[in-house]
Write an enzyme that holds these catalytic residues in place. Structure first.
Site, PDB file in Angstrom:
ATOM      1  N   ARG A 118       6.097 -12.561  -8.985  1.00 55.53           N
ATOM      2  CA  ARG A 118       5.654 -12.825 -10.355  1.00 55.53           C
ATOM      3  C   ARG A 118       5.532 -11.494 -11.107  1.00 55.53           C
ATOM      4  NH1 ARG A 118       3.282 -17.939  -9.703  1.00 55.53           N
ATOM      5  NH2 ARG A 118       3.675 -18.387 -11.889  1.00 55.53           N
ATOM      6  N   GLN A 123      10.556 -12.082 -14.450  1.00 58.65           N
ATOM      7  CA  GLN A 123      10.024 -13.142 -15.313  1.00 58.65           C
ATOM      8  C   GLN A 123      11.091 -14.189 -15.687  1.00 58.65           C
ATOM      9  OE1 GLN A 123       7.993 -11.173 -18.457  1.00 58.65           O
ATOM     10  NE2 GLN A 123       6.220 -12.506 -18.301  1.00 58.65           N
ATOM     11  N   ASP A 126      11.563 -16.905 -12.941  1.00 62.91           N
ATOM     12  CA  ASP A 126      10.329 -17.468 -12.389  1.00 62.91           C
ATOM     13  C   ASP A 126      10.252 -18.989 -12.599  1.00 62.91           C
ATOM     14  OD1 ASP A 126       7.736 -18.082 -11.692  1.00 62.91           O
ATOM     15  OD2 ASP A 126       6.805 -16.538 -12.932  1.00 62.91           O
ATOM     16  N   SER A 129       6.648 -20.546 -13.059  1.00 59.47           N
ATOM     17  CA  SER A 129       6.051 -20.501 -14.405  1.00 59.47           C
ATOM     18  C   SER A 129       6.697 -21.531 -15.323  1.00 59.47           C
ATOM     19  CB  SER A 129       6.206 -19.113 -15.028  1.00 59.47           C
ATOM     20  OG  SER A 129       5.355 -18.208 -14.382  1.00 59.47           O
ATOM     21  N   TYR A 224      -2.316 -13.564  -8.003  1.00 54.44           N
ATOM     22  CA  TYR A 224      -2.832 -14.854  -7.556  1.00 54.44           C
ATOM     23  C   TYR A 224      -4.331 -14.792  -7.279  1.00 54.44           C
ATOM     24  CZ  TYR A 224       1.896 -16.574  -7.130  1.00 54.44           C
ATOM     25  OH  TYR A 224       3.162 -16.978  -7.411  1.00 54.44           O
TER      26      TYR A 224
HETATM   27  P1  NAD Z   1      -1.643 -20.824  -9.497  1.00 54.34           P
HETATM   28  O1  NAD Z   1      -0.826 -22.030  -9.781  1.00 54.34           O
HETATM   29  O2  NAD Z   1      -1.535 -20.157  -8.169  1.00 54.34           O
HETATM   30  O3  NAD Z   1      -3.190 -21.214  -9.753  1.00 54.34           O
HETATM   31  C1  NAD Z   1      -3.606 -21.755 -10.981  1.00 54.34           C
HETATM   32  C2  NAD Z   1      -4.867 -21.094 -11.463  1.00 54.34           C
HETATM   33  O4  NAD Z   1      -5.978 -21.523 -10.672  1.00 54.34           O
HETATM   34  C3  NAD Z   1      -4.836 -19.573 -11.374  1.00 54.34           C
HETATM   35  O5  NAD Z   1      -5.073 -19.032 -12.659  1.00 54.34           O
HETATM   36  C4  NAD Z   1      -5.960 -19.260 -10.395  1.00 54.34           C
HETATM   37  O6  NAD Z   1      -6.616 -18.043 -10.705  1.00 54.34           O
HETATM   38  C5  NAD Z   1      -6.878 -20.448 -10.570  1.00 54.34           C
HETATM   39  N1  NAD Z   1      -7.842 -20.666  -9.477  1.00 54.34           N
HETATM   40  C6  NAD Z   1      -7.682 -20.532  -8.136  1.00 54.34           C
HETATM   41  N2  NAD Z   1      -8.827 -20.837  -7.477  1.00 54.34           N
HETATM   42  C7  NAD Z   1      -9.729 -21.192  -8.416  1.00 54.34           C
HETATM   43  C8  NAD Z   1     -11.093 -21.644  -8.367  1.00 54.34           C
HETATM   44  N3  NAD Z   1     -11.757 -21.753  -7.221  1.00 54.34           N
HETATM   45  N4  NAD Z   1     -11.687 -21.945  -9.550  1.00 54.34           N
HETATM   46  C9  NAD Z   1     -11.018 -21.832 -10.720  1.00 54.34           C
HETATM   47  N5  NAD Z   1      -9.755 -21.408 -10.832  1.00 54.34           N
HETATM   48  C10 NAD Z   1      -9.122 -21.091  -9.703  1.00 54.34           C
HETATM   49  O7  NAD Z   1      -1.453 -19.708 -10.605  1.00 54.34           O
HETATM   50  P2  NAD Z   1      -0.232 -19.454 -11.594  1.00 54.34           P
HETATM   51  O8  NAD Z   1      -0.420 -20.186 -12.838  1.00 54.34           O
HETATM   52  O9  NAD Z   1       1.017 -19.630 -10.834  1.00 54.34           O
HETATM   53  O10 NAD Z   1      -0.434 -17.923 -11.914  1.00 54.34           O
HETATM   54  C11 NAD Z   1      -0.682 -17.002 -10.880  1.00 54.34           C
HETATM   55  C12 NAD Z   1      -0.779 -15.620 -11.431  1.00 54.34           C
HETATM   56  O11 NAD Z   1       0.484 -15.084 -11.713  1.00 54.34           O
HETATM   57  C13 NAD Z   1      -1.565 -15.506 -12.711  1.00 54.34           C
HETATM   58  O12 NAD Z   1      -2.299 -14.291 -12.658  1.00 54.34           O
HETATM   59  C14 NAD Z   1      -0.519 -15.385 -13.768  1.00 54.34           C
HETATM   60  O13 NAD Z   1      -0.975 -14.755 -14.934  1.00 54.34           O
HETATM   61  C15 NAD Z   1       0.475 -14.545 -13.025  1.00 54.34           C
HETATM   62  N6  NAD Z   1       1.819 -14.662 -13.564  1.00 54.34           N
HETATM   63  C16 NAD Z   1       2.488 -13.519 -13.884  1.00 54.34           C
HETATM   64  C17 NAD Z   1       3.764 -13.604 -14.378  1.00 54.34           C
HETATM   65  C18 NAD Z   1       4.524 -12.377 -14.738  1.00 54.34           C
HETATM   66  O14 NAD Z   1       3.968 -11.347 -15.004  1.00 54.34           O
HETATM   67  N7  NAD Z   1       5.831 -12.472 -14.711  1.00 54.34           N
HETATM   68  C19 NAD Z   1       4.358 -14.826 -14.537  1.00 54.34           C
HETATM   69  C20 NAD Z   1       3.641 -15.977 -14.191  1.00 54.34           C
HETATM   70  C21 NAD Z   1       2.376 -15.880 -13.683  1.00 54.34           C
END
Ligand code: NAD
Length: 357
Positions: A118, A123, A126, A129, A224
């Site tokens: 990620r 990006q 991905d 996302s 994550y």
């Molecule tokens: P995910 O599907 O793994 O999880 C969804 C959300 O649930 C996350 O925000 C996580 O912090 C939250 N979570 C986990 N345990 C929890 C709890 N006990 N209580 C409340 N919330 C909780 O996450 P995602 O949407 O796939 O994103 C993962 C990370 O990757 C994020 O930081 C996102 O910003 C980042 N990301 C970066 C890029 C990039 O830079 N290219 C692209 C996509 C996502």
């Protein structure tokens, strides 16, 4: 290079849409498409044009150098695939921990689209996302359509209606899209996440961030979330319970990579929710964030409709397939040069995605 694109037996999406098939042909690849594979996404065989050969499933499984699908093949079909074929799917090795060994034993190679890092550089590749964003949007729509009440405030000659309250647990990609969609529909939105970075993102979308002190974070976890200790989960549940009693819709998206999803909405909280309320649980396939969620089912418990669906993106197959295949193409053009496979294992993206290397 010979490459095939499979139909998904249990999913309306397709991994390669006609525009991307054209771009792959321009990379010098010969494509065989399983007949009818794009129908459920709105793409007929004819839409793929002359540069794509149409074949049956056997023709797609055998005699190919690369086989592309969204979900992995089962063992019976894997047995039909020629040795050394490169399979491209979402293998989810964090959950199916033996998958790369099983494939290596069969002399197969595998690229797992869900393992693309990620990072900013990756990006455009991905798929997680892209699909999470659709899932979050649809979660808000499903919440609104199953709710027995309005989302927006209504002042009418027949009386006034208060705005709906939506609580989003997990403000990652899906959660943020759910917040944005619920706000656009006129609901009041509160959200919570263990990652402190989420606070600003929630607020920028007009949501209210719920504070629970003492969450564990790990900057080395690739963005994550990490598993929280029992004390934190207990305090979080208490906070959720208070808000859940007032919420009309709860959308849960909280996942921890490679682990069971944390239970954030126990049965005792559901009991206290208003009848007619809705829970949309996107973490259903990894155990669910609500204790009463049943994966791939919609159930009514204590008067609350609980929708357990971790594949909401498949319900919007045309755009989901288009985004999926754009992501896929951006990855494939990194590893296909002049019509042949050209793998650079020094590249972090290739290294992470190539799970049998
Ligand atoms: P995910 O599907 O793994 O999880 C969804 C959300 O649930 C996350 O925000 C996580 O912090 C939250 N979570 C986990 N345990 C929890 C709890 N006990 N209580 C409340 N919330 C909780 O996450 P995602 O949407 O796939 O994103 C993962 C990370 O990757 C994020 O930081 C996102 O910003 C980042 N990301 C970066 C890029 C990039 O830079 N290219 C692209 C996509 C996502």
């Amino acid at each position: 290079m010979k490459l095939s694109v499979l139909a998904e037996p249990n999913d309306r999406r397709i991994a390669v849409v006609p525009k991307v098939a054209q771009k792959l042909a321009d990379l010098g690849v010969q494509i065989t498409l399983q007949s009818g594979a794009g129908n459920a996404s709105g793409f007929s065989d004819a839409d793929y044009g002359d540069h794509v050969k149409i074949g049956d499933r056997n023709a797609c499984l055998q005699g190919q150098e690369m086989i592309i699908g969204i979900h992995p093949l089962d063992d019976e079909e894997l047995a039909q695939v020629d040795a050394q074929t490169v399979l491209v799917s979402e293998f989810k090795p964090f959950f199916d921990k033996e998958i790369s060994d099983r494939l290596k034993q069969k002399n197969l190679q595998a690229i797992s689209m869900d393992m693309i890092p990620r990072t900013t550089l990756a990006q455009s590749m991905d798929v997680l996302s892209s699909m999470a964003s659709i899932a979050g949007y649809r979660a808000a729509l499903m919440g609104a359509s199953h709710l027995t009440r309005y989302f927006p405030m209504m002042i009418t000659a027949a009386g006034s209606i208060k705005p709906g309250k939506v609580l989003v647990l997990g403000a990652g990609v899906a959660g943020l899209q759910a917040i944005a969609t619920a706000k656009r529909l006129g609901a009041q939105v509160e959200a919570f996440d263990t990652r402190s970075a989420a606070k600003q993102e929630v607020e920028s979308l007009g949501g209210r961030f719920v504070e629970v002190e003492g969450a564990k974070e790990d900057t080395g976890a690739g963005g994550y979330a990490v598993e929280q200790d029992e004390d934190f989960i207990k305090r979080q549940r208490e906070e959720v319970q208070k808000r859940a009693m007032n919420a009309d819709v709860i959308i849960t998206t909280a996942q921890v990579r490679g682990r069971k999803a944390p239970i954030l909405v126990p049965a005792s909280t559901v009991e206290k929710m208003k009848p007619g309320s809705v829970i949309v649980d996107l973490a259903a396939s990894t155990g669910g964030n609500c204790e009463l969620t049943e994966d791939a089912q919609t159930v009514v418990k204590h008067g609350v409709t609980i929708i357990g669906d971790s594949n909401l993106a498949a319900g919007m197959p045309e755009d989901a397939s288009t985004l999926y295949s754009n992501n896929l193409f951006n990855f494939l053009k990194l590893i296909i040069k002049e019509g042949a496979l050209n793998l650079n294992f020094e590249d972090e993206i290739v290294q992470s995605a190539y799970i049998t290397h």
